[in-house]
Design a protein around this motif. Sequence first.
Motif, PDB file in Angstrom:
ATOM      1  N   ASN A 195      -6.314 -19.984 -38.307  1.00 50.01           N
ATOM      2  CA  ASN A 195      -6.797 -21.053 -37.439  1.00 50.01           C
ATOM      3  C   ASN A 195      -6.788 -20.625 -35.972  1.00 50.01           C
ATOM      4  O   ASN A 195      -6.018 -19.745 -35.577  1.00 50.01           O
ATOM      5  CB  ASN A 195      -5.919 -22.300 -37.603  1.00 50.01           C
ATOM      6  N   PRO A 196      -7.629 -21.258 -35.151  1.00 47.73           N
ATOM      7  CA  PRO A 196      -7.595 -20.968 -33.710  1.00 47.73           C
ATOM      8  C   PRO A 196      -6.209 -21.257 -33.132  1.00 47.73           C
ATOM      9  O   PRO A 196      -5.536 -22.217 -33.537  1.00 47.73           O
ATOM     10  CB  PRO A 196      -8.639 -21.927 -33.126  1.00 47.73           C
ATOM     11  N   ILE A 197      -5.785 -20.434 -32.216  1.00 45.83           N
ATOM     12  CA  ILE A 197      -4.467 -20.587 -31.601  1.00 45.83           C
ATOM     13  C   ILE A 197      -4.503 -21.723 -30.587  1.00 45.83           C
ATOM     14  O   ILE A 197      -5.358 -21.759 -29.709  1.00 45.83           O
ATOM     15  CB  ILE A 197      -4.046 -19.272 -30.899  1.00 45.83           C
ATOM     16  N   ASP A 198      -3.582 -22.649 -30.737  1.00 44.54           N
ATOM     17  CA  ASP A 198      -3.428 -23.746 -29.786  1.00 44.54           C
ATOM     18  C   ASP A 198      -1.935 -23.826 -29.479  1.00 44.54           C
ATOM     19  O   ASP A 198      -1.187 -24.558 -30.120  1.00 44.54           O
ATOM     20  CB  ASP A 198      -3.940 -25.062 -30.375  1.00 44.54           C
ATOM     21  N   ASP A 199      -1.495 -23.052 -28.504  1.00 46.41           N
ATOM     22  CA  ASP A 199      -0.072 -22.835 -28.267  1.00 46.41           C
ATOM     23  C   ASP A 199       0.338 -23.380 -26.911  1.00 46.41           C
ATOM     24  O   ASP A 199      -0.017 -22.813 -25.877  1.00 46.41           O
ATOM     25  CB  ASP A 199       0.242 -21.336 -28.351  1.00 46.41           C
ATOM     26  N   VAL A 200       1.096 -24.477 -26.915  1.00 52.70           N
ATOM     27  CA  VAL A 200       1.491 -25.104 -25.642  1.00 52.70           C
ATOM     28  C   VAL A 200       2.393 -24.198 -24.823  1.00 52.70           C
ATOM     29  O   VAL A 200       2.523 -24.379 -23.605  1.00 52.70           O
ATOM     30  CB  VAL A 200       2.206 -26.453 -25.879  1.00 52.70           C
ATOM     31  N   ARG A 201       3.017 -23.212 -25.468  1.00 53.90           N
ATOM     32  CA  ARG A 201       3.889 -22.315 -24.712  1.00 53.90           C
ATOM     33  C   ARG A 201       3.134 -21.595 -23.607  1.00 53.90           C
ATOM     34  O   ARG A 201       3.702 -21.259 -22.567  1.00 53.90           O
ATOM     35  CB  ARG A 201       4.533 -21.281 -25.648  1.00 53.90           C
ATOM     36  N   PHE A 202       1.838 -21.352 -23.816  1.00 50.64           N
ATOM     37  CA  PHE A 202       1.077 -20.599 -22.831  1.00 50.64           C
ATOM     38  C   PHE A 202       0.711 -21.432 -21.611  1.00 50.64           C
ATOM     39  O   PHE A 202       0.149 -20.914 -20.654  1.00 50.64           O
ATOM     40  CB  PHE A 202      -0.153 -19.958 -23.478  1.00 50.64           C
ATOM     41  N   ALA A 203       1.042 -22.712 -21.648  1.00 51.47           N
ATOM     42  CA  ALA A 203       0.894 -23.514 -20.435  1.00 51.47           C
ATOM     43  C   ALA A 203       1.807 -22.983 -19.331  1.00 51.47           C
ATOM     44  O   ALA A 203       1.565 -23.217 -18.148  1.00 51.47           O
ATOM     45  CB  ALA A 203       1.221 -24.980 -20.718  1.00 51.47           C
ATOM     46  N   LEU A 204       2.856 -22.256 -19.719  1.00 51.03           N
ATOM     47  CA  LEU A 204       3.724 -21.620 -18.727  1.00 51.03           C
ATOM     48  C   LEU A 204       2.952 -20.657 -17.823  1.00 51.03           C
ATOM     49  O   LEU A 204       3.320 -20.443 -16.668  1.00 51.03           O
ATOM     50  CB  LEU A 204       4.838 -20.828 -19.430  1.00 51.03           C
ATOM     51  N   LEU A 205       1.887 -20.077 -18.359  1.00 54.07           N
ATOM     52  CA  LEU A 205       1.171 -19.030 -17.638  1.00 54.07           C
ATOM     53  C   LEU A 205      -0.108 -19.519 -16.982  1.00 54.07           C
ATOM     54  O   LEU A 205      -0.840 -18.730 -16.398  1.00 54.07           O
ATOM     55  CB  LEU A 205       0.841 -17.881 -18.598  1.00 54.07           C
ATOM     56  N   GLU A 206      -0.383 -20.816 -17.060  1.00 55.66           N
ATOM     57  CA  GLU A 206      -1.591 -21.347 -16.439  1.00 55.66           C
ATOM     58  C   GLU A 206      -1.542 -21.128 -14.924  1.00 55.66           C
ATOM     59  O   GLU A 206      -0.519 -21.335 -14.285  1.00 55.66           O
ATOM     60  CB  GLU A 206      -1.727 -22.845 -16.738  1.00 55.66           C
ATOM     61  N   GLY A 207      -2.666 -20.694 -14.389  1.00 57.03           N
ATOM     62  CA  GLY A 207      -2.733 -20.491 -12.946  1.00 57.03           C
ATOM     63  C   GLY A 207      -2.087 -19.204 -12.473  1.00 57.03           C
ATOM     64  O   GLY A 207      -1.890 -19.012 -11.276  1.00 57.03           O
ATOM     65  N   THR A 208      -1.767 -18.304 -13.420  1.00 60.26           N
ATOM     66  CA  THR A 208      -1.118 -17.054 -13.023  1.00 60.26           C
ATOM     67  C   THR A 208      -2.048 -15.856 -13.206  1.00 60.26           C
ATOM     68  O   THR A 208      -1.589 -14.737 -13.327  1.00 60.26           O
ATOM     69  CB  THR A 208       0.164 -16.826 -13.841  1.00 60.26           C
ATOM     70  N   TYR A 212       1.780 -10.448 -33.423  1.00 60.40           N
ATOM     71  CA  TYR A 212       1.598 -11.058 -34.743  1.00 60.40           C
ATOM     72  C   TYR A 212       2.705 -12.077 -35.009  1.00 60.40           C
ATOM     73  O   TYR A 212       2.445 -13.191 -35.479  1.00 60.40           O
ATOM     74  CB  TYR A 212       1.603  -9.971 -35.822  1.00 60.40           C
ATOM     75  N   ASP A 213       3.944 -11.711 -34.685  1.00 54.61           N
ATOM     76  CA  ASP A 213       5.068 -12.614 -34.917  1.00 54.61           C
ATOM     77  C   ASP A 213       4.957 -13.883 -34.071  1.00 54.61           C
ATOM     78  O   ASP A 213       5.347 -14.969 -34.518  1.00 54.61           O
ATOM     79  CB  ASP A 213       6.389 -11.905 -34.600  1.00 54.61           C
ATOM     80  N   LEU A 214       4.431 -13.756 -32.861  1.00 53.77           N
ATOM     81  CA  LEU A 214       4.308 -14.915 -31.978  1.00 53.77           C
ATOM     82  C   LEU A 214       3.363 -15.975 -32.543  1.00 53.77           C
ATOM     83  O   LEU A 214       3.576 -17.175 -32.362  1.00 53.77           O
ATOM     84  CB  LEU A 214       3.804 -14.489 -30.594  1.00 53.77           C
ATOM     85  N   PHE A 215       2.308 -15.520 -33.231  1.00 53.29           N
ATOM     86  CA  PHE A 215       1.244 -16.441 -33.634  1.00 53.29           C
ATOM     87  C   PHE A 215       1.040 -16.532 -35.138  1.00 53.29           C
ATOM     88  O   PHE A 215       0.034 -17.077 -35.590  1.00 53.29           O
ATOM     89  CB  PHE A 215      -0.072 -16.030 -32.961  1.00 53.29           C
ATOM     90  N   ARG A 216       1.972 -16.016 -35.914  1.00 54.69           N
ATOM     91  CA  ARG A 216       1.781 -15.964 -37.366  1.00 54.69           C
ATOM     92  C   ARG A 216       1.606 -17.351 -37.980  1.00 54.69           C
ATOM     93  O   ARG A 216       0.898 -17.511 -38.987  1.00 54.69           O
ATOM     94  CB  ARG A 216       2.943 -15.232 -38.027  1.00 54.69           C
ATOM     95  N   ASP A 217       2.202 -18.378 -37.393  1.00 49.33           N
ATOM     96  CA  ASP A 217       2.108 -19.728 -37.954  1.00 49.33           C
ATOM     97  C   ASP A 217       0.690 -20.295 -37.897  1.00 49.33           C
ATOM     98  O   ASP A 217       0.372 -21.237 -38.640  1.00 49.33           O
ATOM     99  CB  ASP A 217       3.069 -20.685 -37.239  1.00 49.33           C
ATOM    100  N   PHE A 218      -0.165 -19.739 -37.039  1.00 43.32           N
ATOM    101  CA  PHE A 218      -1.537 -20.246 -36.934  1.00 43.32           C
ATOM    102  C   PHE A 218      -2.443 -19.690 -38.034  1.00 43.32           C
ATOM    103  O   PHE A 218      -3.557 -20.174 -38.228  1.00 43.32           O
ATOM    104  CB  PHE A 218      -2.123 -19.916 -35.556  1.00 43.32           C
ATOM    105  N   LYS A 219      -1.980 -18.634 -38.706  1.00 41.76           N
ATOM    106  CA  LYS A 219      -2.697 -18.029 -39.832  1.00 41.76           C
ATOM    107  C   LYS A 219      -4.148 -17.713 -39.450  1.00 41.76           C
ATOM    108  O   LYS A 219      -4.391 -16.920 -38.569  1.00 41.76           O
ATOM    109  CB  LYS A 219      -2.597 -18.943 -41.047  1.00 41.76           C
TER     110      LYS A 219
END
Length: 336
Positions: free
Chosen positions: A233-246, A224-231
Amino acid sequence: MIGKGRRDFCIECRKETEYLLQKKDIVKNIRDKEYTFAITVAVCAECGEEMSIPGLIDKNVQEIDEQYRVAEGIVLIDDIKRLMKIYKIGKAPLSLALGFGEVTIPRYLEGQVPSKEFSDIIKAALSSPAYMKQKLMENREKLTDAAYRKAFSAAESIESLFSVSDKILRVIAYIFEKLEEVTPLMLQKLLYFSQGVYSALYGKPIFGEDCRAWVHGPVYPEIYDLFRDFKYNPIDDVRFALLEGTEDALTDDEKRVIDLVVNTFGMYGGKVLEKITHNEDPWMEARKGYGDSIPSSELLPKERIMKYYILINQKYGIDTEDGLRTYIHDMLDKAS
């Protein structure tokens, strides 16, 4: 190049024919070292000879480049682009932040292959926000204040991802990969259902985080704390690009369960999923004594979730999509 019909001119047949795309191994020597690369060739469906198809040479150049980089452990161009996206930094500032010359990253983006030393620095920055912060501080004088602050803030934000387990991050990344739009409320419920189904089928949790019985259903507070700013709205979080392809970090059993959940529960919005959890025994038991709108942070023990979903599996057979859909329909009928 590979559109409908897959037809082009065959110089052997002297006419336009259909063709098939196939993989073919070739051997190349690069710096006195032999490599085997898998390239794509077009084969005439009539005479069986290879055909020259527009765009295929460029495709194979790219494939060979990527395979060479993988073989030598060299960072990919797409990885450099991800690094720029994650840290909200341009190519020249990134060069300076990593301690390179200003034109180094631009050259790499144009196709120049990095040295192993520089490649390892880029990989370290991609995998560790702490390392990126260190490089930013080391080279702060080379950057504008705006570029430094933006990249440093992004690094600190990325570090917050690592406040939770690697496994739950991989599960979240896999859910993001499978669904185009996921709100924070929807994500919470999909994590809960994934935990329940997996523990019922395999006798252990899929991840270690504990769930709490909040007003709007089961919630993982750290997520919840990680994504609270999206309220809402759909989550669009560039941080998860770190995990692409994993995705290989998840086992086949884990991916199978998440696929089951996404293909069934994932068809509904967060509010509908909330209704389902409000009619499940673990949440109702944990909320006993609380009014509908009274906040609580009562634990939903993983063992209780497992016990409940084992019973649900015995009744519905939730190792199949049909079984899960039947369960969902029954719970929605109960909620109406």
